[in-house]
Design a protein around this motif. Structure first.
Motif, PDB file in Angstrom:
ATOM      1  N   ARG A   1      39.540  22.487  21.578  1.00 57.43           N
ATOM      2  CA  ARG A   1      39.260  23.403  20.460  1.00 57.43           C
ATOM      3  C   ARG A   1      39.789  22.852  19.155  1.00 57.43           C
ATOM      4  O   ARG A   1      39.163  22.987  18.110  1.00 57.43           O
ATOM      5  CB  ARG A   1      39.862  24.778  20.728  1.00 57.43           C
ATOM      6  N   VAL A   2      40.976  22.240  19.215  1.00 57.02           N
ATOM      7  CA  VAL A   2      41.534  21.652  17.993  1.00 57.02           C
ATOM      8  C   VAL A   2      40.606  20.542  17.526  1.00 57.02           C
ATOM      9  O   VAL A   2      40.232  20.451  16.349  1.00 57.02           O
ATOM     10  CB  VAL A   2      42.951  21.098  18.254  1.00 57.02           C
ATOM     11  N   LEU A   3      40.177  19.705  18.474  1.00 55.99           N
ATOM     12  CA  LEU A   3      39.297  18.593  18.116  1.00 55.99           C
ATOM     13  C   LEU A   3      37.983  19.097  17.526  1.00 55.99           C
ATOM     14  O   LEU A   3      37.477  18.555  16.551  1.00 55.99           O
ATOM     15  CB  LEU A   3      39.020  17.741  19.353  1.00 55.99           C
ATOM     16  N   GLN A   4      37.454  20.172  18.115  1.00 53.85           N
ATOM     17  CA  GLN A   4      36.195  20.730  17.609  1.00 53.85           C
ATOM     18  C   GLN A   4      36.359  21.210  16.179  1.00 53.85           C
ATOM     19  O   GLN A   4      35.494  21.002  15.333  1.00 53.85           O
ATOM     20  CB  GLN A   4      35.748  21.928  18.461  1.00 53.85           C
TER      21      GLN A   4
ATOM     22  N   ASP B   1      22.564  32.364  18.572  1.00 54.63           N
ATOM     23  CA  ASP B   1      22.477  31.292  17.585  1.00 54.63           C
ATOM     24  C   ASP B   1      22.606  29.915  18.234  1.00 54.63           C
ATOM     25  O   ASP B   1      23.361  29.716  19.182  1.00 54.63           O
ATOM     26  CB  ASP B   1      23.571  31.458  16.528  1.00 54.63           C
ATOM     27  N   GLN B   2      21.874  28.965  17.652  1.00 55.32           N
ATOM     28  CA  GLN B   2      21.861  27.622  18.230  1.00 55.32           C
ATOM     29  C   GLN B   2      23.247  26.980  18.289  1.00 55.32           C
ATOM     30  O   GLN B   2      23.492  26.137  19.142  1.00 55.32           O
ATOM     31  CB  GLN B   2      20.872  26.728  17.492  1.00 55.32           C
ATOM     32  N   SER B   3      24.162  27.402  17.425  1.00 54.98           N
ATOM     33  CA  SER B   3      25.488  26.798  17.458  1.00 54.98           C
ATOM     34  C   SER B   3      26.271  27.180  18.716  1.00 54.98           C
ATOM     35  O   SER B   3      27.309  26.593  18.997  1.00 54.98           O
ATOM     36  CB  SER B   3      26.273  27.181  16.199  1.00 54.98           C
ATOM     37  N   PHE B   4      25.788  28.175  19.468  1.00 51.23           N
ATOM     38  CA  PHE B   4      26.442  28.521  20.736  1.00 51.23           C
ATOM     39  C   PHE B   4      25.618  28.066  21.940  1.00 51.23           C
ATOM     40  O   PHE B   4      25.943  28.387  23.071  1.00 51.23           O
ATOM     41  CB  PHE B   4      26.652  30.036  20.854  1.00 51.23           C
TER      42      PHE B   4
ATOM     43  N   ALA C   1      28.755  22.036  28.350  1.00 48.21           N
ATOM     44  CA  ALA C   1      29.831  21.052  28.440  1.00 48.21           C
ATOM     45  C   ALA C   1      31.055  21.434  27.603  1.00 48.21           C
ATOM     46  O   ALA C   1      31.965  20.646  27.437  1.00 48.21           O
ATOM     47  CB  ALA C   1      29.315  19.690  27.980  1.00 48.21           C
ATOM     48  N   ASN C   2      31.048  22.631  27.053  1.00 50.36           N
ATOM     49  CA  ASN C   2      32.121  22.987  26.130  1.00 50.36           C
ATOM     50  C   ASN C   2      32.582  24.412  26.426  1.00 50.36           C
ATOM     51  O   ASN C   2      31.826  25.370  26.275  1.00 50.36           O
ATOM     52  CB  ASN C   2      31.564  22.872  24.701  1.00 50.36           C
TER      53      ASN C   2
ATOM     54  N   MET D   1      31.382  31.905  24.376  1.00 54.52           N
ATOM     55  CA  MET D   1      30.665  32.680  23.352  1.00 54.52           C
ATOM     56  C   MET D   1      29.231  32.939  23.782  1.00 54.52           C
ATOM     57  O   MET D   1      28.702  34.027  23.573  1.00 54.52           O
ATOM     58  CB  MET D   1      30.680  31.935  22.032  1.00 54.52           C
ATOM     59  N   PHE D   2      28.645  31.915  24.372  1.00 61.86           N
ATOM     60  CA  PHE D   2      27.278  32.093  24.865  1.00 61.86           C
ATOM     61  C   PHE D   2      27.241  33.202  25.921  1.00 61.86           C
ATOM     62  O   PHE D   2      26.427  34.124  25.854  1.00 61.86           O
ATOM     63  CB  PHE D   2      26.734  30.784  25.453  1.00 61.86           C
ATOM     64  N   ASP D   3      28.151  33.109  26.886  1.00 63.17           N
ATOM     65  CA  ASP D   3      28.150  34.085  27.980  1.00 63.17           C
ATOM     66  C   ASP D   3      28.386  35.504  27.464  1.00 63.17           C
ATOM     67  O   ASP D   3      27.771  36.460  27.934  1.00 63.17           O
ATOM     68  CB  ASP D   3      29.229  33.730  29.014  1.00 63.17           C
ATOM     69  N   ALA D   4      29.277  35.625  26.486  1.00 62.00           N
ATOM     70  CA  ALA D   4      29.560  36.957  25.935  1.00 62.00           C
ATOM     71  C   ALA D   4      28.314  37.531  25.265  1.00 62.00           C
ATOM     72  O   ALA D   4      27.978  38.704  25.453  1.00 62.00           O
ATOM     73  CB  ALA D   4      30.715  36.883  24.945  1.00 62.00           C
TER      74      ALA D   4
END
Ligand code: C2E
Ligand code: MG
Ligand code: MG
Length: 411
Positions: A93-96, A320-323, A329-330, A336-339
Motif C-alpha cells: 500500500r505504501v508503494l502504491q 470504477d476502472q481504478s478498482f 493481483a492487488n 475495494m472491488f469486492d466491497a
C-alpha cells in the motif's frame, strides 16, 4: 532498440550493501552506465548536470536524510524527465501510494521492487523502459473556447462512439455505452476529457447531451429495427439535472425515437457535489418511474457515493476502472472491488466492471460473480457502423474467453 549500455541508471539507497548488490545485478544485465548514490542531495546534483542526468532512477523510499517521497518532489523541481523504479521493504500500500504520487508528478513510473530484489524482477521492470519518444513530448493539450465548442455542437462535429458491455457469465453482448468524441476539422479526434468540462462551465452541456442522446436514440432504433436488442447507455452530467425541462426533453426524444425507456441507461457521475440535491433527485426519481434505467458511474471515486445510492433508485452500479484492472493481483484494489460488488448485489443492482483490460481481469470478474464487463479487453469504443463486424469477431472469441467447461479463473 537501445543497448543496455546506453541507458544511464542512477541507484539511490542509503545502504551501501544495497547499492553494491543492485550495481552488481545491473552489471550482470549488461547495464554499464550505472552510478550509485547514498544521499538525495548528491543524486540531485547529478540530475542537474546534463552529462550525468540519468534516464532511469532506482529509488529507495526509506532513507534517513531525505526520504524517497521528498526526493520525488525535488525531482519535479529539478525538471527530471526520466523514469523511476521504487525499491523498498515497505508494504504494497505504501508503494502504491508513492507510485500514485510519482505519476501525479508526470514522472514515468516503471513499477516497484520489493526487497529482497531478484535479478529477474529487476530485468522485467527495466525492460519496460523506453526512450522518450516524439509523441511523449507532445505539446500540452489544446484548450478550446466555449465559442469553438458551441459551434462544433451546432455544426454536428460531435460523433457518438459505442463501447460494448457484455455479460461475464455468457459473453453475451447486453448493450453499449455511448461515448462522445469531437471530430475536429483540423485537430483530429478530440476526447471528452478535453471538452465536457468546458461544456459544463459555459452552459453548453444541455446542448451537448441533447446532441449525444438524439444520436444514440436514432442508433438504438436502427439496431432495434435490425433485430439487435441492445441497451444503449448515455452519460449525463450533474449539470443536466438542474432543470425540469431536461427531464421533459429526455422523455420526449425517447418517445419520438420509438425506443422503450427500459432499453435506455442513463449513467450519472458525481464529479462534484451538488449544493441543492432536490431537483436532481426529483429528475432521477421521475426518470426511474418512467422506466429509464439509471446507472451510477465511476462508483467509489466521488464524494457521496453512498448517499447517492441511498437516495436514488439506480439499477446499475459501475465499479470504477481504478478498482478493476489488476484487482486480482492487488489486495487493496481487490478489497475495494469486492466491497463495491457486494453493495451492488445487496441492493439488487446489476454490477458493471469498467476498465477490463486483459484475460486475467476477465477471469477474476467471472470468479467474483460480477454481472457485466466493459473495457479494452472486449472492445474499445467504436463508430456504430463498425459494430456489426465487431459482433462477428466477438462471437469467435466468446468460447476462448469463456471456456464453458472450466471453472472461471482456473488454469
Ligand atoms: P466513463 O463514462 O466512465 O467512460 C469510460 C471511459 O473509459 C471512456 O473514456 C472509455 O473509452 C474508457 N475506457 C473504456 N475501456 C477502458 C479500459 O479498458 N481501460 C481504460 N484505461 N479506459 C477504458 P472516454 O470516452 O475518453 O470518456 C471519458 C469520460 O467522459 C467518460 O467516462 C464520461 O464520464 C465522459 N463522457 C463521455 N461521453 C460523454 C457524454 O456524452 N456526456 C457527458 N456528460 N460525459 C461524457
Ligand atoms: Mg459512463
Ligand atoms: Mg466510468
Amino acid at each position: 532498440m537501445v543497448s543496455n549500455s546506453a541507458i544511464k541508471i542512477l541507484v539511490l539507497d542509503d545502504e551501501p550493501f544495497m547499492l553494491r548488490l543492485l550495481a552488481r545485478m545491473l552489471a550482470n544485465l549488461e547495464f554499464t552506465a550505472v552510478t550509485t548514490c547514498d544521499s538525495g542531495r548528491a543524486a540531485l546534483e547529478l540530475i542537474d548536470s546534463p552529462d550525468s542526468r540519468p534516464d532511469l532512477i532506482l529509488l529507495d523510499i526509506n532513507m534517513p536524510e531525505m526520504d524517497g517521497i521528498e526526493f520525488v518532489r525535488h525531482l519535479v523541481g529539478h525538471h527530471y524527465s526520466g523514469a523511476l523504479i521504487l525499491v523498498s521493504g515497505e508494504n504494497e500500500r505504501v508503494l502504491q501510494s508513492v507510485g500514485k504520487l510519482v505519476r501525479a508528478h508526470k514522472i514515468t513510473w516503471l513499477g516497484h521492487l520489493s526487497k529482497p530484489v531478484t535479478p529477474e524482477q529487476l530485468a522485467a521492470l527495466i525492460e519496460k523502459w523506453a526512450p522518450p519518444s516524439q509523441g511523449a513530448i507532445r505539446a500540452a493539450k489544446k484548450v478550446y473556447s466555449a465559442n469553438e465548442l458551441g459551434a462544433a455542437i451546432a455544426n454536428g462535429e460531435l460523433v457518438n462512439y459505442y463501447q460494448p458491455k457484455v455479460a461475464l457469465a455468457t459473453g453475451e453482448v447486453i448493450g453499449v455505452e455511448t461515448l462522445v468524441r469531437w471530430r475536429h476539422p483540423k485537430d483530429g479526434m478530440i476526447f471528452p476529457d478535453q471538452f465536457i468540462g468546458i461544456a459544463e462551465q459555459h452552459g453548453l452541456i444541455d446542448a451537448l447531451t441533447h446532441a449525444v442522446l438524439s444520436g444514440a436514440l436514432a442508433q438504438a432504433r436502427i439496431w432495434q429495427d435490425a433485430g439487435l436488442t441492445l441497451r444503449v447507455a448515455v452519460n449525463l452530467s450533474m449539470d443536466n439535472l438542474v432543470s425540469l425541462d431536461f427531464l421533459d426533453s429526455v422523455v420526449e426524444l425517447t418517445a419520438q425515437a420509438g425506443v422503450p425507456p427500459q432499453d435506455i441507461v442513463l449513467e450519472v457521475t458525481e464529479s462534484r457535489l451538488m449544493h441543492d440535491q432536490r431537483v436532481p433527485l426529483e429528475i432521477l426519481a421521475r426518470l426511474h418511474l418512467k422506466r429509464f434505467r439509471l446507472s451510477i458511474d465511476d462508483f467509489g471515486t466521488g464524494n457521496s457515493s453512498l448517499a447517492q445510492l441511498r437516495d436514488i433508485p439506480f439499477s446499475e452500479l459501475k465499479i470504477d476502472q481504478s478498482f478493476v484492472h489488476g484487482a486480482w493481483a492487488n489486495d487493496t484494489l481487490r478489497a475495494m472491488f469486492d466491497a463495491s460488488l457486494g453493495l451492488a448485489k445487496q441492493l439488487g443492482m446489476e454490477a458493471v466492471a469498467e476498465g477490463v483490460e486483459d484475460q486475467a481481469d476477465w477471469d477474476f470478474l467471472r470468479q467474483q460473480g460480477c454481472d457485466l464487463a466493459q473495457g479494452y479487453f472486449i472492445a474499445k469504443a467504436m463508430p456504430a457502423e463498425d459494430l456489426p463486424a465487431w459482433l462477428v469477431v466477438w462471437e469467435t472469441r466468446r468460447p476462448e474467453v469463456n471456456p464453458t467447461n472450466t471453472r472461471p479463473g482456473a488454469n
